[in-house]
Design a protein around this motif. Structure first.
Motif, PDB file in Angstrom:
ATOM      1  N   CYS A 167     -76.571  61.551  69.295  1.00 58.78           N
ATOM      2  CA  CYS A 167     -76.342  62.059  70.654  1.00 58.78           C
ATOM      3  C   CYS A 167     -74.868  62.217  70.982  1.00 58.78           C
ATOM      4  O   CYS A 167     -74.449  63.217  71.580  1.00 58.78           O
ATOM      5  N   SER A 168     -74.026  61.249  70.558  1.00 55.43           N
ATOM      6  CA  SER A 168     -72.612  61.318  70.921  1.00 55.43           C
ATOM      7  C   SER A 168     -71.826  62.310  70.073  1.00 55.43           C
ATOM      8  O   SER A 168     -70.944  63.001  70.583  1.00 55.43           O
ATOM      9  N   SER A 169     -72.146  62.426  68.781  1.00 56.87           N
ATOM     10  CA  SER A 169     -71.422  63.399  67.963  1.00 56.87           C
ATOM     11  C   SER A 169     -71.758  64.822  68.380  1.00 56.87           C
ATOM     12  O   SER A 169     -70.929  65.725  68.292  1.00 56.87           O
ATOM     13  N   LEU A 170     -72.975  65.028  68.885  1.00 64.09           N
ATOM     14  CA  LEU A 170     -73.352  66.359  69.383  1.00 64.09           C
ATOM     15  C   LEU A 170     -72.562  66.702  70.644  1.00 64.09           C
ATOM     16  O   LEU A 170     -72.049  67.824  70.782  1.00 64.09           O
ATOM     17  N   VAL A 171     -72.454  65.761  71.577  1.00 67.41           N
ATOM     18  CA  VAL A 171     -71.676  65.992  72.799  1.00 67.41           C
ATOM     19  C   VAL A 171     -70.212  66.255  72.448  1.00 67.41           C
ATOM     20  O   VAL A 171     -69.569  67.137  73.029  1.00 67.41           O
ATOM     21  N   LYS A 172     -69.678  65.504  71.489  1.00 62.65           N
ATOM     22  CA  LYS A 172     -68.293  65.714  71.055  1.00 62.65           C
ATOM     23  C   LYS A 172     -68.091  67.120  70.507  1.00 62.65           C
ATOM     24  O   LYS A 172     -67.140  67.815  70.870  1.00 62.65           O
ATOM     25  N   GLU A 173     -68.993  67.574  69.630  1.00 66.05           N
ATOM     26  CA  GLU A 173     -68.848  68.890  69.027  1.00 66.05           C
ATOM     27  C   GLU A 173     -68.964  70.000  70.077  1.00 66.05           C
ATOM     28  O   GLU A 173     -68.199  70.972  70.064  1.00 66.05           O
ATOM     29  N   VAL A 174     -69.907  69.845  70.995  1.00 66.38           N
ATOM     30  CA  VAL A 174     -70.058  70.829  72.069  1.00 66.38           C
ATOM     31  C   VAL A 174     -68.778  70.902  72.904  1.00 66.38           C
ATOM     32  O   VAL A 174     -68.281  71.989  73.218  1.00 66.38           O
ATOM     33  N   THR A 175     -68.228  69.742  73.260  1.00 70.22           N
ATOM     34  CA  THR A 175     -67.014  69.706  74.082  1.00 70.22           C
ATOM     35  C   THR A 175     -65.834  70.325  73.358  1.00 70.22           C
ATOM     36  O   THR A 175     -65.044  71.074  73.951  1.00 70.22           O
ATOM     37  N   GLU A 176     -65.704  70.026  72.069  1.00 69.37           N
ATOM     38  CA  GLU A 176     -64.608  70.599  71.281  1.00 69.37           C
ATOM     39  C   GLU A 176     -64.719  72.115  71.195  1.00 69.37           C
ATOM     40  O   GLU A 176     -63.743  72.834  71.393  1.00 69.37           O
ATOM     41  N   GLU A 177     -65.902  72.612  70.865  1.00 68.52           N
ATOM     42  CA  GLU A 177     -66.067  74.060  70.708  1.00 68.52           C
ATOM     43  C   GLU A 177     -65.887  74.790  72.037  1.00 68.52           C
ATOM     44  O   GLU A 177     -65.344  75.895  72.083  1.00 68.52           O
ATOM     45  N   ALA A 178     -66.341  74.174  73.122  1.00 66.27           N
ATOM     46  CA  ALA A 178     -66.237  74.821  74.434  1.00 66.27           C
ATOM     47  C   ALA A 178     -64.804  74.842  74.953  1.00 66.27           C
ATOM     48  O   ALA A 178     -64.380  75.804  75.597  1.00 66.27           O
ATOM     49  N   SER A 179     -64.052  73.773  74.682  1.00 64.71           N
ATOM     50  CA  SER A 179     -62.699  73.628  75.237  1.00 64.71           C
ATOM     51  C   SER A 179     -61.608  74.098  74.288  1.00 64.71           C
ATOM     52  O   SER A 179     -60.494  74.423  74.724  1.00 64.71           O
ATOM     53  N   GLY A 180     -61.908  74.120  72.980  1.00 67.33           N
ATOM     54  CA  GLY A 180     -60.883  74.427  71.996  1.00 67.33           C
ATOM     55  C   GLY A 180     -59.883  73.296  71.825  1.00 67.33           C
ATOM     56  O   GLY A 180     -58.816  73.480  71.228  1.00 67.33           O
ATOM     57  N   LYS A 181     -60.246  72.122  72.335  1.00 70.74           N
ATOM     58  CA  LYS A 181     -59.352  70.972  72.291  1.00 70.74           C
ATOM     59  C   LYS A 181     -59.905  69.908  71.352  1.00 70.74           C
ATOM     60  O   LYS A 181     -61.098  69.631  71.359  1.00 70.74           O
ATOM     61  N   ARG A 182     -59.035  69.330  70.546  1.00 72.09           N
ATOM     62  CA  ARG A 182     -59.449  68.268  69.634  1.00 72.09           C
ATOM     63  C   ARG A 182     -59.831  67.028  70.424  1.00 72.09           C
ATOM     64  O   ARG A 182     -59.067  66.519  71.242  1.00 72.09           O
ATOM     65  N   ILE A 183     -61.037  66.524  70.188  1.00 72.81           N
ATOM     66  CA  ILE A 183     -61.545  65.337  70.892  1.00 72.81           C
ATOM     67  C   ILE A 183     -61.669  64.186  69.903  1.00 72.81           C
ATOM     68  O   ILE A 183     -62.314  64.351  68.855  1.00 72.81           O
ATOM     69  N   PRO A 184     -61.080  63.024  70.168  1.00 66.73           N
ATOM     70  CA  PRO A 184     -61.267  61.880  69.266  1.00 66.73           C
ATOM     71  C   PRO A 184     -62.741  61.512  69.155  1.00 66.73           C
ATOM     72  O   PRO A 184     -63.512  61.709  70.094  1.00 66.73           O
ATOM     73  N   ASP A 185     -63.131  61.005  67.992  1.00 68.16           N
ATOM     74  CA  ASP A 185     -64.522  60.602  67.819  1.00 68.16           C
ATOM     75  C   ASP A 185     -64.854  59.471  68.799  1.00 68.16           C
ATOM     76  O   ASP A 185     -63.993  58.662  69.151  1.00 68.16           O
ATOM     77  N   MET A 228     -70.169  74.749  77.999  1.00 64.95           N
ATOM     78  CA  MET A 228     -70.776  73.540  77.447  1.00 64.95           C
ATOM     79  C   MET A 228     -72.297  73.568  77.594  1.00 64.95           C
ATOM     80  O   MET A 228     -73.033  73.212  76.669  1.00 64.95           O
ATOM     81  N   ALA A 229     -72.762  73.987  78.760  1.00 66.29           N
ATOM     82  CA  ALA A 229     -74.210  74.071  78.978  1.00 66.29           C
ATOM     83  C   ALA A 229     -74.837  75.068  78.007  1.00 66.29           C
ATOM     84  O   ALA A 229     -75.896  74.804  77.407  1.00 66.29           O
ATOM     85  N   ALA A 230     -74.185  76.205  77.819  1.00 65.35           N
ATOM     86  CA  ALA A 230     -74.716  77.239  76.929  1.00 65.35           C
ATOM     87  C   ALA A 230     -74.727  76.779  75.480  1.00 65.35           C
ATOM     88  O   ALA A 230     -75.709  76.997  74.749  1.00 65.35           O
ATOM     89  N   LEU A 231     -73.640  76.134  75.039  1.00 70.40           N
ATOM     90  CA  LEU A 231     -73.573  75.668  73.653  1.00 70.40           C
ATOM     91  C   LEU A 231     -74.592  74.569  73.373  1.00 70.40           C
ATOM     92  O   LEU A 231     -75.185  74.529  72.286  1.00 70.40           O
ATOM     93  N   MET A 232     -74.811  73.681  74.331  1.00 68.59           N
ATOM     94  CA  MET A 232     -75.807  72.633  74.120  1.00 68.59           C
ATOM     95  C   MET A 232     -77.201  73.243  73.995  1.00 68.59           C
ATOM     96  O   MET A 232     -78.019  72.777  73.179  1.00 68.59           O
ATOM     97  N   LYS A 233     -77.483  74.267  74.760  1.00 67.08           N
ATOM     98  CA  LYS A 233     -78.792  74.924  74.645  1.00 67.08           C
ATOM     99  C   LYS A 233     -78.938  75.584  73.275  1.00 67.08           C
ATOM    100  O   LYS A 233     -80.012  75.541  72.669  1.00 67.08           O
ATOM    101  N   VAL A 234     -77.862  76.192  72.781  1.00 63.62           N
ATOM    102  CA  VAL A 234     -77.888  76.764  71.434  1.00 63.62           C
ATOM    103  C   VAL A 234     -78.192  75.689  70.404  1.00 63.62           C
ATOM    104  O   VAL A 234     -79.008  75.881  69.492  1.00 63.62           O
ATOM    105  N   ALA A 235     -77.537  74.528  70.554  1.00 61.51           N
ATOM    106  CA  ALA A 235     -77.749  73.420  69.611  1.00 61.51           C
ATOM    107  C   ALA A 235     -79.204  72.958  69.611  1.00 61.51           C
ATOM    108  O   ALA A 235     -79.801  72.720  68.554  1.00 61.51           O
ATOM    109  N   CYS A 236     -79.782  72.836  70.793  1.00 65.93           N
ATOM    110  CA  CYS A 236     -81.164  72.371  70.900  1.00 65.93           C
ATOM    111  C   CYS A 236     -82.148  73.362  70.279  1.00 65.93           C
ATOM    112  O   CYS A 236     -83.215  72.954  69.801  1.00 65.93           O
TER     113      CYS A 236
END
Length: 260
Positions: free
Chosen positions: A100-118, A62-70
């Protein structure tokens, strides 16, 4: 240590809505000036909740993906186009937007491979806690240790971010070769070979945090390398739970138990 966040903040006009897809403000990488950017941790007037990933690898990713996003110039900010990040993803080559929240959601989904509700910041804690990916949320207060991959969200509707550079989830400190205890406790127990300051103390404090003493360690100054009364009390409690001699001295047996 310096704590660095990754977050989506505003569009190219300093507003919440109407921004063009892509980051119009990014000047370079590492990006500290863009619409989606890195920045030093700060105290939000609304207060922060901390959501800590249960698994170390998830936190690291998650930390790595957020840095990529930034650092991705194709990700900009606009609340009325916040869901386009779901279509294009963090490594998008096409201009997209988020908030801010949709970015955190996308990072969490991609990192975990789990579908996260909006979610939005108003219900983020509730939604993320229900995923089972995070520990029970805690309130931030001065001295609390922030780790790589921690999600922070304001206590009322407002903002959210991910820690991209914090305390590593694996112990970064050198294991002490001698006993660790406070000066006062060493005198009380007649211990002559000990340390009460430095990196070896930080190693013990870090391991105690992993064993469930995070709040108590934070209350007595965090992982600061100073072995005082609070750290000694944590050592004693840990020794009691593990059936070790309860003397408040982190010697070889206690160190082995902390590692195990």
């Amino acid at each position: 240590m310096k704590i660095i966040l990754g977050n989506a903040v505003h569009d190219e006009n300093g507003r919440a809505n109407g921004g063009k897809p892509g980051d119009q403000l990014q000047k370079k990488t590492d990006d500290y000036s863009g619409e989606v950017k890195l920045q030093e941790f700060y105290i939000n007037k609304k207060g922060w909740y901390i959501l800590r990933p249960k698994k170390k690898q998830l936190a690291k990713t998650m930390a790595a993906l957020m840095k990529v996003a930034c650092n991705n110039k194709n990700i900009g900010y606009s609340q009325n186009d916040r869901e386009s990040i779901y279509k294009h993803g963090i490594d998008t080559k096409e201009p997209a937007n988020c908030d801010c929240s949709s970015l955190v959601k996308e990072v969490t989904e991609e990192a975990s491979g789990k579908r996260i509700p909006d979610f939005y910041t108003g219900n983020e804690v509730e939604v993320l806690e229900k995923t089972g990916l995070f520990e029970k949320p805690i309130s931030y207060k001065k001295g609390v240790t922030l780790y790589d991959g921690d999600v922070i969200v304001t206590k009322t509707k407002g903002h959210t971010a991910i820690v991209v550079e914090g305390m590593p989830r694996t112990n970064p400190f050198a294991k002490p070769a001698s006993n660790v205890t406070s000066e006062a406790n060493a005198k009380k127990e007649g211990c002559k070979n000990y340390i009460s300051k430095g990196e070896g103390v930080q190693w013990v404090q870090y391991e105690l945090c992993k064993e469930g003493y995070q709040a108590k360690i934070d209350d007595c100054g965090g992982i600061d390398g100073e072995c005082g009364k609070g750290t000694v009390e944590c050592i004693k409690d840990f020794q009691t739970k593990k059936g070790l001699e309860v003397d408040g001295i982190c010697g070889p047996a206690t160190r082995r138990a902390l590692e195990g």
